[in-house]
Design an enzyme around this catalytic site. Structure first.
Site, mmCIF file in Angstrom:
data_model
loop_
_atom_site.group_PDB
_atom_site.id
_atom_site.type_symbol
_atom_site.label_atom_id
_atom_site.label_comp_id
_atom_site.label_asym_id
_atom_site.label_seq_id
_atom_site.Cartn_x
_atom_site.Cartn_y
_atom_site.Cartn_z
ATOM 1 N N GLY B 36 0.791 -1.225 0.000
ATOM 2 C CA GLY B 36 0.000 0.000 0.000
ATOM 3 C C GLY B 36 0.822 1.273 0.000
ATOM 4 N N CYS B 245 -27.700 -9.316 -16.615
ATOM 5 C CA CYS B 245 -27.083 -8.828 -17.847
ATOM 6 C C CYS B 245 -28.007 -9.101 -19.025
ATOM 7 C CB CYS B 245 -25.749 -9.518 -18.055
ATOM 8 S SG CYS B 245 -25.045 -9.273 -19.703
ATOM 9 N N CYS B 248 -26.035 -11.970 -21.436
ATOM 10 C CA CYS B 248 -25.796 -13.345 -20.984
ATOM 11 C C CYS B 248 -26.746 -13.774 -19.867
ATOM 12 C CB CYS B 248 -24.341 -13.528 -20.552
ATOM 13 S SG CYS B 248 -23.913 -12.657 -19.039
ATOM 14 N N CYS B 270 -22.906 -6.898 -18.907
ATOM 15 C CA CYS B 270 -21.668 -7.117 -18.163
ATOM 16 C C CYS B 270 -20.578 -6.186 -18.684
ATOM 17 C CB CYS B 270 -21.170 -8.550 -18.362
ATOM 18 S SG CYS B 270 -22.143 -9.796 -17.551
ATOM 19 N N CYS B 276 -18.735 -12.276 -20.148
ATOM 20 C CA CYS B 276 -20.059 -12.276 -20.764
ATOM 21 C C CYS B 276 -20.091 -13.243 -21.957
ATOM 22 C CB CYS B 276 -20.410 -10.860 -21.217
ATOM 23 S SG CYS B 276 -22.147 -10.612 -21.552
#
Lengths: 274, 303
Positions: B36, B245, B248, B270, B276
């Site tokens: 980080g 979606c 899909c 998606c 997808c």
């Protein structure tokens, strides 16, 4: 002059009479190159006491305040502070992390210009809550409740909590700055000309508020001001500075009613009478 | 470097010279050692403008080898300009194989998404970062923000979330949602939707972040604790979508809104195009196998 600078017995609150001082400055000097900021200033501040530092512009008041609050490093001298665990430590021996922690929990600093002391783009509530979040408070409702309580105490309406300080008047900003500083229950507050730039009625209200808070919370305060009336109203003791040195110090009433040094006499005589 | 494509180009392998790659690898190693923490590095001019992924490209160039398989996504899609251009760049300068399939890639460079398919321990995800400093919009001074990181003064991060709740009634930050890495550094996860934040936590894959213009590299090593900042009474939540979606039919993925006409028509699909496509292929396979249950939709469960 400095040797006999001890508060009179009548003045120190009884409970703390035997306690060591909250803050002790010894021989504090700060030079800007060859120029003197302040020179060889020594004094002690007891809990619950308000000390005013007065003098004309350029007399070293703000430099001294900077040294006392750890914002400037003095060229010489020591500033000792009695921490919450009662250990007295030189604030310049603390690590930077410790000093910054001290400054945002046990101390407050009220700036002359509220812009320097507030986050102007963040709501009043956020400004007051920042210190709480900085010391680990993670409950929104509790932070907001505390912020509301403090806004009430400094006489800001609760419905202004989500307004930004940009939308506040000068007096409100100054009160908000005070609330932001006092929310963590500090024991010592530094104030740099807290009332200058405000018109007299607003000034009076702010002083009234400050005086109430100082006595309710038994705060200690060091106030820098060029306004003798402000010093008389709020402080117990006073130091008069000129050219970086303390020319006179003692009880506020004593100095204002019976100034001894030539410069203090001039200063008192210069006050305009309405 | 055996492929003829590389021999044909005048560039060093993966464009950057070897000294630069070593310098970047050192920054990456330091970043991994201090999860980080933003490691400054001497970012180079790349043959693309700042803001188009120069940080990510430099990291990819520094870690890629001839045997790697590269996937590049831009907001989840493999077929947008940025993704196509960067894939082409490395195909030409490093001669590496490229793919659009998440499972096949060894290095995935991404702009603002984490693939839906969980990553494996042998994969590396490289993020493109515009502004690495999470404190930047609250404190403009770099000297001050670095001090705040050093002293762990992160109270102001919560002030931002406080402001969100005060103004909107909930935490309205939806992307670049700040996280605390390994209990120490507050980090900007790049502008990924906060939907992807939970995938940062205890990730199997190594996550590397590169900011070219701001000259910073940082990292989340595998299996690191990553906590999204929040309040006790306003806990961190990810976005949810009412509809599946439109292509899909999967639920529980991150959807993009697509405007289909100028009469208010829209669809939600998606954002991860590879995921997808594979769902569509799978659905067709199911349909072919059992024509009776033709309309059955696949439900995706959160990993």
């Amino acid at each position: 002059m400095l040797e006999d600078f001890t508060p009179s017995e009548a003045f120190v609150p009884e409970a703390t009479a035997e306690d060591p001082p909250l803050l002790r400055a010894s021989g504090v000097s700060h030079f800007y190159g060859n120029r003197v900021g302040c020179q060889d200033v020594s004094f002690e501040l007891w809990p619950g006491e308000v000390l005013a530092i007065v003098g004309e512009s350029g007399s070293g008041k703000s430099t001294l305040l900077g040294c006392l609050s750890g914002r400037l490093t003095p060229t010489a001298g020591v500033v000792e502070y009695r921490m919450r665990d009662q250990a007295t430590r030189n604030i310049f021996d603390l690590s930077e992390a410790e000093r910054r922690f001290l400054a945002r929990t046990d101390w407050g600093f009220v700036h002359q210009d509220a812009r320097n002391g507030l986050r102007m783009t963040i709501s009043a509530g956020g400004n007051v809550g920042e210190r709480l979040m900085a010391i680990g408070n993670r409950n929104y409702a509790a932070i907001r409740g505390e912020a509301l309580d403090w806004l009430g105490r400094v006489e800001i309406d609760a419905d202004r909590i989500d307004d930004r300080p940009e939308q506040f008047s000068g007096g409100m900003r100054q009160r908000l700055q005070i609330a932001r500083n006092l929310v963590t229950g500090p024991r010592l507050v530094f104030m740099d000309e807290p009332t200058s730039g405000l018109d007299v009625s607003v000034q009076a209200r702010l002083l009234d508020l400050l005086r109430g808070l100082v006595s309710d919370l038994s705060l200690s305060a060091i106030i820098v001001t060029h306004d003798l009336a402000v010093a008389r109203m709020i402080s117990h003791r006073m130091m008069v500075m000129r050219n970086g040195t303390v020319v006179e110090s003692g009880l506020t009433d004593q100095i204002l009613d019976d100034p001894q040094s030539a410069y203090a006499q001039l200063l008192v005589a210069s006050v305009l009478q309405p | 470097m055996t492929t003829s494509a590389v021999e044909a180009t005048p560039y060093n392998f993966a464009y950057l010279d070897e000294q630069t790659k070593r310098m970047i690898r050192r920054a990456i190693l330091k970043g991994i050692a201090i999860p980080g923490y933003q490691v400054p590095f001497a970012s180079r001019e790349m043959p693309m403008p700042y803001g188009w992924g120069t940080g990510g490209v430099q990291i990819t160039a520094a870690i890629i080898g001839p045997d790697d398989v590269l996937k590049v996504i831009d907001q989840g899609a493999d077929d947008t300009t940025n993704a196509v251009a960067i894939r082409g760049f490395f195909a030409r300068t490093a001669g590496v194989a490229t793919t659009t399939q998440t499972g096949e890639a060894s290095i995935i460079q991404t702009r603002h998404r984490i693939p839906e398919q969980p990553l494996q321990s042998d994969q590396v995800l490289v993020f493109q970062v515009p502004i690495p400093e999470p404190l930047r919009f609250l404190e403009p001074r770099e000297t001050e923000t670095r001090k705040m990181h050093a002293l762990e003064e992160y109270g102001i991060m919560h002030v931002k979330l406080y402001e969100d709740i005060a103004r909107h009634g909930h935490i309205a930050t939806t992307y670049a949602y700040p996280v605390l890495v390994d209990g120490r550094y507050v980090m900007d996860p790049s502008p990924i939707p906060k939907f992807d934040n939970p995938k940062l936590h205890q990730s199997d894959a190594l996550l590397l972040f590169g900011a070219g213009r701001e000259q910073r590299i940082y990292a989340i090593p595998p299996h690191t604790d990553v906590v999204s900042l929040d309040f006790e009474d306003y806990p961190f939540e990810v976005q949810t979508f009412d509809e599946p979606c439109a292509i899909c039919g999967t639920r529980g993925t991150y959807l993009d809104e697509i405007i289909t006409d100028d009469k208010g028509g829209r669809m939600f699909v998606c954002s991860d195009t590879d995921f997808c496509e594979r769902q569509v292929a799978r659905n067709q396979g199911v349909q072919n196998q059992s024509s009776a249950a033709a309309s059955e939709k696949t439900e995706m469960t959160d990993a």
